[in-house]
Write an enzyme that holds these catalytic residues in place. Structure first.
Site, PDB file in Angstrom:
ATOM      1  N   LYS A  89     -55.284  34.540 -40.020  1.00 59.23           N
ATOM      2  CA  LYS A  89     -53.971  34.977 -39.711  1.00 59.23           C
ATOM      3  C   LYS A  89     -54.192  35.805 -38.261  1.00 59.23           C
ATOM      4  CE  LYS A  89     -49.977  36.626 -40.975  1.00 59.23           C
ATOM      5  NZ  LYS A  89     -49.637  35.783 -39.614  1.00 59.23           N
ATOM      6  N   GLN A 110     -59.262  40.510 -34.505  1.00 62.32           N
ATOM      7  CA  GLN A 110     -58.143  40.460 -35.554  1.00 62.32           C
ATOM      8  C   GLN A 110     -58.882  40.192 -37.172  1.00 62.32           C
ATOM      9  OE1 GLN A 110     -54.945  39.381 -34.435  1.00 62.32           O
ATOM     10  NE2 GLN A 110     -54.332  40.224 -36.610  1.00 62.32           N
ATOM     11  N   LYS A 113     -59.049  44.218 -37.927  1.00 65.04           N
ATOM     12  CA  LYS A 113     -57.841  44.507 -37.954  1.00 65.04           C
ATOM     13  C   LYS A 113     -57.317  44.311 -39.507  1.00 65.04           C
ATOM     14  CE  LYS A 113     -55.299  44.086 -34.479  1.00 65.04           C
ATOM     15  NZ  LYS A 113     -54.255  43.604 -33.360  1.00 65.04           N
ATOM     16  N   LYS A 125     -56.627  33.391 -33.890  1.00 65.47           N
ATOM     17  CA  LYS A 125     -55.593  33.668 -32.797  1.00 65.47           C
ATOM     18  C   LYS A 125     -55.447  32.307 -32.302  1.00 65.47           C
ATOM     19  CE  LYS A 125     -53.197  37.031 -30.438  1.00 65.47           C
ATOM     20  NZ  LYS A 125     -52.565  38.143 -31.278  1.00 65.47           N
ATOM     21  N   GLY A 164     -46.410  35.727 -34.076  1.00 66.41           N
ATOM     22  CA  GLY A 164     -46.015  35.674 -32.564  1.00 66.41           C
ATOM     23  C   GLY A 164     -47.165  36.814 -31.906  1.00 66.41           C
ATOM     24  N   ASP A 165     -47.073  36.724 -30.376  1.00 66.04           N
ATOM     25  CA  ASP A 165     -47.901  37.519 -29.586  1.00 66.04           C
ATOM     26  C   ASP A 165     -47.229  37.622 -28.312  1.00 66.04           C
ATOM     27  OD1 ASP A 165     -50.598  39.297 -29.587  1.00 66.04           O
ATOM     28  OD2 ASP A 165     -50.632  38.062 -27.778  1.00 66.04           O
ATOM     29  N   THR A 208     -45.219  46.684 -35.469  1.00 66.61           N
ATOM     30  CA  THR A 208     -46.304  47.179 -34.395  1.00 66.61           C
ATOM     31  C   THR A 208     -45.952  48.430 -33.752  1.00 66.61           C
ATOM     32  OG1 THR A 208     -46.875  44.610 -34.078  1.00 66.61           O
ATOM     33  CG2 THR A 208     -47.807  46.318 -32.794  1.00 66.61           C
ATOM     34  N   ASN A 239     -41.723  43.512 -27.385  1.00 68.26           N
ATOM     35  CA  ASN A 239     -41.600  43.849 -28.734  1.00 68.26           C
ATOM     36  C   ASN A 239     -42.608  45.310 -29.008  1.00 68.26           C
ATOM     37  OD1 ASN A 239     -43.146  43.478 -31.530  1.00 68.26           O
ATOM     38  ND2 ASN A 239     -41.056  42.879 -31.455  1.00 68.26           N
ATOM     39  N   SER A 383     -46.715  41.399 -41.638  1.00 72.86           N
ATOM     40  CA  SER A 383     -46.717  39.726 -41.558  1.00 72.86           C
ATOM     41  C   SER A 383     -47.321  39.534 -43.009  1.00 72.86           C
ATOM     42  CB  SER A 383     -47.678  39.294 -40.592  1.00 72.86           C
ATOM     43  OG  SER A 383     -46.957  39.112 -39.237  1.00 72.86           O
TER      44      SER A 383
HETATM   45  P1  NDP Z   1     -44.099  40.663 -25.391  1.00 74.93           P
HETATM   46  O1  NDP Z   1     -44.374  39.411 -24.692  1.00 74.93           O
HETATM   47  O2  NDP Z   1     -42.875  41.157 -26.068  1.00 74.93           O
HETATM   48  O3  NDP Z   1     -44.385  41.845 -24.136  1.00 74.93           O
HETATM   49  C1  NDP Z   1     -45.317  42.097 -23.261  1.00 74.93           C
HETATM   50  C2  NDP Z   1     -44.953  43.144 -22.186  1.00 74.93           C
HETATM   51  O4  NDP Z   1     -46.222  43.403 -21.672  1.00 74.93           O
HETATM   52  C3  NDP Z   1     -43.944  42.613 -21.399  1.00 74.93           C
HETATM   53  O5  NDP Z   1     -43.529  43.765 -20.990  1.00 74.93           O
HETATM   54  C4  NDP Z   1     -44.806  42.105 -20.167  1.00 74.93           C
HETATM   55  O6  NDP Z   1     -44.018  42.097 -18.800  1.00 74.93           O
HETATM   56  C5  NDP Z   1     -45.666  43.003 -20.137  1.00 74.93           C
HETATM   57  N1  NDP Z   1     -47.027  42.323 -19.614  1.00 74.93           N
HETATM   58  C6  NDP Z   1     -47.603  41.332 -20.152  1.00 74.93           C
HETATM   59  N2  NDP Z   1     -49.040  40.899 -19.389  1.00 74.93           N
HETATM   60  C7  NDP Z   1     -48.861  41.706 -18.420  1.00 74.93           C
HETATM   61  C8  NDP Z   1     -49.496  41.791 -17.287  1.00 74.93           C
HETATM   62  N3  NDP Z   1     -50.769  41.127 -17.182  1.00 74.93           N
HETATM   63  N4  NDP Z   1     -49.345  42.761 -16.340  1.00 74.93           N
HETATM   64  C9  NDP Z   1     -48.359  43.784 -16.623  1.00 74.93           C
HETATM   65  N5  NDP Z   1     -47.685  43.273 -17.428  1.00 74.93           N
HETATM   66  C10 NDP Z   1     -47.760  42.563 -18.687  1.00 74.93           C
HETATM   67  O7  NDP Z   1     -45.729  41.215 -25.988  1.00 74.93           O
HETATM   68  P2  NDP Z   1     -45.902  42.185 -27.249  1.00 74.93           P
HETATM   69  O8  NDP Z   1     -45.055  43.378 -26.938  1.00 74.93           O
HETATM   70  O9  NDP Z   1     -45.686  41.266 -28.637  1.00 74.93           O
HETATM   71  O10 NDP Z   1     -47.536  42.486 -26.944  1.00 74.93           O
HETATM   72  C11 NDP Z   1     -47.815  43.595 -26.476  1.00 74.93           C
HETATM   73  C12 NDP Z   1     -49.345  43.776 -26.626  1.00 74.93           C
HETATM   74  O11 NDP Z   1     -49.265  44.180 -28.029  1.00 74.93           O
HETATM   75  C13 NDP Z   1     -50.133  42.533 -26.489  1.00 74.93           C
HETATM   76  O12 NDP Z   1     -51.641  43.024 -26.347  1.00 74.93           O
HETATM   77  C14 NDP Z   1     -50.275  41.955 -28.043  1.00 74.93           C
HETATM   78  O13 NDP Z   1     -51.734  41.181 -28.115  1.00 74.93           O
HETATM   79  C15 NDP Z   1     -50.486  43.276 -28.655  1.00 74.93           C
HETATM   80  N6  NDP Z   1     -49.901  43.126 -30.277  1.00 74.93           N
HETATM   81  C16 NDP Z   1     -48.759  42.714 -30.385  1.00 74.93           C
HETATM   82  C17 NDP Z   1     -48.230  42.674 -31.886  1.00 74.93           C
HETATM   83  C18 NDP Z   1     -46.886  42.114 -32.156  1.00 74.93           C
HETATM   84  O14 NDP Z   1     -46.743  42.303 -33.340  1.00 74.93           O
HETATM   85  N7  NDP Z   1     -46.251  41.540 -31.193  1.00 74.93           N
HETATM   86  C19 NDP Z   1     -49.293  42.862 -32.802  1.00 74.93           C
HETATM   87  C20 NDP Z   1     -50.344  43.538 -32.337  1.00 74.93           C
HETATM   88  C21 NDP Z   1     -50.853  43.603 -31.203  1.00 74.93           C
HETATM   89  P3  NDP Z   1     -43.294  40.877 -18.548  1.00 74.93           P
HETATM   90  O15 NDP Z   1     -41.880  40.881 -19.197  1.00 74.93           O
HETATM   91  O16 NDP Z   1     -43.079  40.857 -16.944  1.00 74.93           O
HETATM   92  O17 NDP Z   1     -44.182  39.381 -18.783  1.00 74.93           O
END
Ligand code: NDP
Length: 451
Positions: A89, A110, A113, A125, A164-165, A208, A239, A383
């Protein structure tokens, strides 16, 4: 060299080209040092050497045709890391930076976690170096279909259940799932984060972010403090960031920062419910840039700066930090600045957002530090609840799922805290979370013999 340093050295030798994976292995294994004496059986069965090698790594080609009729080729990855305690997962990430090392680090984290959530889920992943930014819906759909045309043969409700991620939200999950159903001709729930109309769970989008705030609240409660009235810094605007902000507002905190890959916005008056609606619309539907927030609400925008640079350079006062964008956002310098500006609680929404030096700064300064695998486990936990609902073919209400999420976050906090105490570093959630997550998986691996 200690036993554990030997194990780490072997990984460093074999996976030298995967810096993020090496960083994660070093962080986890170093903190597992206290388990070596207590578990000679783990040592004898070479569990530490075995757990750092994935069960399998699937690498594939993803050819697709763009709107101009040109052939595009991306790389696809699925790392099935460990299924000792449940089906594989873990999410899928679509971002140009994706490579084998990044997906391995995420899959490795993961494992622990998922173990912490109390639910039966193994670690995995996947993803691609495809960049959904600037692509039309049609192109995203064609890419998702091409990706699933290979992935489908490796996944299944009892085998591997992706989600998703970064870069994979509701739209992408819809396209991926639609293609899967078309290929297998059976309504099998093989992805989570699905739309409500086709097997999704209420609270999954929020989980999250909400979970990261619940975890911060639990950590603060050990010092008789609450989230209410605190000023909070959040990075990212995807997200995780969106629903971290929503929960902070609900609990009476004041979120003041938000960012994307182009820059950072500071709104010292606080992001309220109405402004959050603007962010949701901007990011999830118009897919615009966060600088538009600064223009609309007439607040400062710092191009090409991260939230943590801005806090350091502008001496911005904050009490709580929720890094929610990407790995290694916070280095030693920015961690020191955070603390000097009043922050005593860091709850990681993103995966590995603090580098190893930043973590040392938190731990040396008595900061309540919630490492990602504990603080952001709410997403995969819900999830897991989505999988349960799908298996039972019924849906729980918002309240029911949210209550379960809160209980799970409490339980994660409790088991990390207890493990930190048992192994002699009370209050060190990093060590506690790693040990608690690891021990359960290691015991299962031990029970299976040498396989
Ligand atoms: P999204 O794609 O929804 O959002 C990511 C955000 O981070 C966007 O605002 C993006 O900006 C910014 N971002 C991504 N890469 C960079 C970078 N290299 N430099 C600056 N800003 C960056 O992703 P999530 O919110 O889902 O995920 C965010 C983090 O949380 C990740 O590390 C993910 O692995 C982790 N996570 C997510 C989970 C989930 O349920 N969604 C669960 C557990 C962990 P821009 O819009 O410009 O791309």
């Amino acid at each position: 060299m200690s036993f554990m340093q030997d194990v780490i050295a072997r990984v460093q030798e074999k996976d030298a080209d995967q810096p993020e994976f090496l960083q994660a292995v070093q962080e986890v294994l170093t903190s597992l040092e206290p388990t070596v004496k207590k578990h000679p059986d783990f040592v004898k069965a070479r569990i530490y050497d075995r757990i750092v090698i994935p069960d399998r790594a699937i690498l594939f080609r993803v050819p697709w045709v763009d709107d101009r009729g040109e052939v595009q080729i991306n790389r696809g990855f699925r790392i099935q890391f460990n299924n000792a305690i449940g089906p594989y997962k873990g999410g899928l990430r679509f971002h140009p930076s994706v490579n084998l090392g990044i997906i391995k680090f995420l899959g490795f984290e993961q494992i622990f976690k998922n173990s912490l959530t109390t639910l039966p889920m193994g670690g995995a992943k996947g993803g691609s170096d495809f960049d959904p930014k600037g692509k039309s819906d049609n192109e995203v759909m064609h890419f998702c279909q091409a990706f699933m045309r290979e992935l489908y043969r490796h996944i299944g409700p009892d085998t591997d259940v992706p989600a998703g991620d970064i870069g994979v939200g509701a739209r992408e999950v819809g396209y991926l799932y639609g293609c899967y159903l078309k290929i297998v001709n059976a309504n099998v729930s093989v992805l989570t984060g699905k739309g409500l109309e086709f097997g999704g769970s209420l609270i999954r989008p929020e989980a999250t972010g909400y979970g990261a705030v619940y975890f911060a609240a639990e950590m603060l409660s050990t010092r008789n403090q609450t989230v209410s009235g605190k000023v909070a810094a959040i990075s990212g605007s995807g997200n995780v960031a969106q629903y971290t902000i929503e929960k902070l507002i609900q609990l009476g905190a004041k979120p003041i920062t938000i960012s994307d890959s182009n820059g950072t916005v500071v709104d010292e008056a606080g992001i309220d419910a109405e402004k959050l609606q603007f962010i949701l619309e901007l990011k999830n539907f118009r897919r615009g840039r966060i600088s538009e927030y600064a223009e609309k609400y007439n607040v400062p925008y710092y191009p090409e700066k991260s939230v943590w640079d801005v806090i350091r350079e502008q001496n911005l006062k904050v009490n709580l930090a929720f890094p929610s964008a990407h790995e290694n956002e916070i280095n030693q310098l920015n961690a020191e600045a955070l603390i000097n500006n009043g922050c005593n609680c860091v709850s990681e929404g993103a995966n590995m957002p603090s580098d190893l030096d930043a973590i040392k700064v938190y731990l040396n300064n008595n900061v309540l530090y919630g490492p990602a695998k504990a603080a952001n486990a709410g997403g995969v936990a819900v999830s897991g609840l989505e999988m349960s609902q799908n298996a039972m073919r019924l849906n729980w209400t918002r309240e029911e799922v949210d209550n379960r999420l809160q209980l799970i976050m409490k339980s994660i906090h409790q088991s990390a805290l207890e493990a930190s105490e048992t192994y002699g570093c009370k209050g060190n959630y990093l060590v506690g979370a790693n040990i608690a997550g690891f021990t359960k998986v290691a015991k299962a691996m031990l029970a299976y013999g040498i396989v």
